[in-house]
Scaffold this motif. Structure first.
Motif, PDB file in Angstrom:
ATOM      1  N   THR A  46      16.214  29.896  67.492  1.00 43.57           N
ATOM      2  CA  THR A  46      16.448  30.043  68.924  1.00 43.57           C
ATOM      3  C   THR A  46      15.351  29.326  69.714  1.00 43.57           C
ATOM      4  O   THR A  46      14.363  28.873  69.156  1.00 43.57           O
ATOM      5  CB  THR A  46      16.464  31.536  69.325  1.00 43.57           C
ATOM      6  N   SER A  50      20.817  24.544  75.161  1.00 41.27           N
ATOM      7  CA  SER A  50      22.139  24.896  74.655  1.00 41.27           C
ATOM      8  C   SER A  50      22.807  23.778  73.844  1.00 41.27           C
ATOM      9  O   SER A  50      23.376  24.022  72.789  1.00 41.27           O
ATOM     10  CB  SER A  50      23.047  25.290  75.827  1.00 41.27           C
ATOM     11  N   SER A  51      22.699  22.542  74.332  1.00 45.89           N
ATOM     12  CA  SER A  51      23.382  21.431  73.668  1.00 45.89           C
ATOM     13  C   SER A  51      22.767  21.090  72.315  1.00 45.89           C
ATOM     14  O   SER A  51      23.391  20.398  71.503  1.00 45.89           O
ATOM     15  CB  SER A  51      23.361  20.190  74.564  1.00 45.89           C
ATOM     16  N   GLU A  53      21.360  23.561  70.208  1.00 44.41           N
ATOM     17  CA  GLU A  53      21.305  24.730  69.319  1.00 44.41           C
ATOM     18  C   GLU A  53      22.074  24.517  68.024  1.00 44.41           C
ATOM     19  O   GLU A  53      21.541  24.738  66.929  1.00 44.41           O
ATOM     20  CB  GLU A  53      21.831  25.965  70.057  1.00 44.41           C
ATOM     21  N   ILE A  54      23.328  24.102  68.110  1.00 44.68           N
ATOM     22  CA  ILE A  54      24.148  23.914  66.907  1.00 44.68           C
ATOM     23  C   ILE A  54      23.637  22.759  66.045  1.00 44.68           C
ATOM     24  O   ILE A  54      23.530  22.909  64.817  1.00 44.68           O
ATOM     25  CB  ILE A  54      25.637  23.721  67.279  1.00 44.68           C
ATOM     26  N   ALA A 189      24.312  31.521  63.901  1.00 43.30           N
ATOM     27  CA  ALA A 189      25.107  30.689  64.814  1.00 43.30           C
ATOM     28  C   ALA A 189      25.803  31.551  65.868  1.00 43.30           C
ATOM     29  O   ALA A 189      25.856  31.179  67.054  1.00 43.30           O
ATOM     30  CB  ALA A 189      26.140  29.884  64.032  1.00 43.30           C
ATOM     31  N   ARG A 193      24.875  31.463  70.100  1.00 42.15           N
ATOM     32  CA  ARG A 193      25.943  31.024  71.013  1.00 42.15           C
ATOM     33  C   ARG A 193      26.506  32.167  71.853  1.00 42.15           C
ATOM     34  O   ARG A 193      27.532  32.022  72.514  1.00 42.15           O
ATOM     35  CB  ARG A 193      27.093  30.382  70.210  1.00 42.15           C
ATOM     36  N   ASP A 195      25.439  33.455  74.644  1.00 41.49           N
ATOM     37  CA  ASP A 195      25.470  33.203  76.092  1.00 41.49           C
ATOM     38  C   ASP A 195      26.606  32.265  76.468  1.00 41.49           C
ATOM     39  O   ASP A 195      27.263  32.442  77.504  1.00 41.49           O
ATOM     40  CB  ASP A 195      24.127  32.651  76.565  1.00 41.49           C
ATOM     41  N   ASP A 196      26.886  31.248  75.620  1.00 39.11           N
ATOM     42  CA  ASP A 196      27.998  30.337  75.899  1.00 39.11           C
ATOM     43  C   ASP A 196      29.336  31.074  75.877  1.00 39.11           C
ATOM     44  O   ASP A 196      30.205  30.823  76.710  1.00 39.11           O
ATOM     45  CB  ASP A 196      28.021  29.196  74.878  1.00 39.11           C
ATOM     46  N   ALA A 197      29.474  31.972  74.892  1.00 37.40           N
ATOM     47  CA  ALA A 197      30.692  32.783  74.829  1.00 37.40           C
ATOM     48  C   ALA A 197      30.817  33.648  76.078  1.00 37.40           C
ATOM     49  O   ALA A 197      31.915  33.808  76.638  1.00 37.40           O
ATOM     50  CB  ALA A 197      30.673  33.659  73.576  1.00 37.40           C
TER      51      ALA A 197
END
Length: 295
Positions: A46, A50-51, A53-54, A189, A193, A195-197
């Motif tokens: 972490t 955001s872009s 992270e994956i 994973a 993610r 926060d994106d969800a």
């Protein structure tokens, strides 16, 4: 011809049955270290934008698979050639994990707030984002390597206790190692993610109703979970290292028999970490002095 074919199928079925049973036992025995592995790696994965992270998580996951590919054949080979070497490697790895954990505690306890000019001065010296990302990935993969050794050794010890043939041992330990990587990083994973969800739920529900509230909950929960994971990950590093010392150093294994196991492992981990930090600090200062004299 047909009977020979069915005999092969029977052998394969028996092999898979042995693998399934032994894998279940090995997974149960590695459950504790897998929990620690999750806490440590979730905390390390972490803190990126955001872009990224994956991609970062995928880089760490690939590194974890490579770690397993390196460790598995070496573990079997060392067990066959020289069993004490595995214990020595585990103890050295334990000192590395203890060092990381205690270093974080020291940084937290003695960290002082930086004034404006210090922040500006430091920012000019910091590596750019790409180098910083690579550094974090390298640190995560290194920590995963130590934890992977522990997972492989525990799984190997389980199949050796069951006295299964070599092929069953290899398949079982490899399967447990593979499932450990997929399981741990799959959950990580999902965490990173969250926060994106949450934002997607808020957008799709037009910020109204149950799904909107759920989305806001996910967004607000992520920073809290990250902080909790940072704490849990640090404690996990110390406990795992303490467990390594307790199980692989004969004197410590029988030391303080009346103490609870978790407390003993915590003390051993903290002690090992303090020793490692002290040695590292002294070694670093000695190297700096030697470099200055040499120049």
């Amino acid at each position: 011809m047909a009977s020979g074919f069915f005999a092969i199928l029977d052998d394969l079925a028996a092999l898979m049955d042995d693998v399934a049973v032994t894998s279940k036992i090995a997974t149960q025995k590695t459950a504790g270290i897998l929990g620690d592995d999750l806490a440590v790696n979730a905390e390390k994965a972490t803190g990126f934008i955001s872009s990224r992270e994956i991609p970062v998580l995928w880089a760490i996951t690939k590194g974890s698979f490579i770690n397993k590919l390196i460790i598995l054949p070496i573990a079997f080979l060392l067990h066959w050639l020289y069993k004490p070497a595995i214990e020595i490697i585990l103890i050295l790895g334990g000192f590395y994990l203890a060092f990381e954990g205690v270093e974080k505690i020291i940084e937290f306890l003695f960290h002082r707030d930086k004034k404006g000019h210090e922040v500006i001065e430091e920012s000019t010296k910091n590596e750019d984002a790409e180098n910083s990302e690579k550094s974090k990935i390298k640190s995560a993969i290194t920590t995963d390597f130590i934890l992977s050794i522990e997972i492989v050794i525990i799984a190997l010890g389980t199949v050796l206790e069951e006295q299964h043939p070599l092929l069953t041992q290899i398949i079982t330990v490899s399967l447990v190692s593979f499932l450990a990587t997929v399981g741990v990083y799959g959950i990580v994973a999902l965490i990173v993610r969250m926060d994106d969800a949450g934002f997607k739920l808020i957008k799709k529900s037009n910020d109204k109703g149950f799904f909107s509230k759920l989305g806001h909950l996910l967004v607000k929960a992520l920073p809290v979970i990250i902080k909790i994971l940072a704490i849990v990950g640090t404690i996990a590093l110390i406990l795992v290292s303490g467990g390594i010392f307790a199980h692989n150093i004969s004197y410590l294994h029988h030391f303080l028999p009346s103490w609870p196991t978790a407390l003993k492992e915590l003390v051993f981990g903290l002690s090992g970490g303090l020793i490692a930090v002290l040695l590292f600090t002294v070694g670093k200062k000695a190297y700096t002095l030697a470099t200055r004299k040499g120049s």
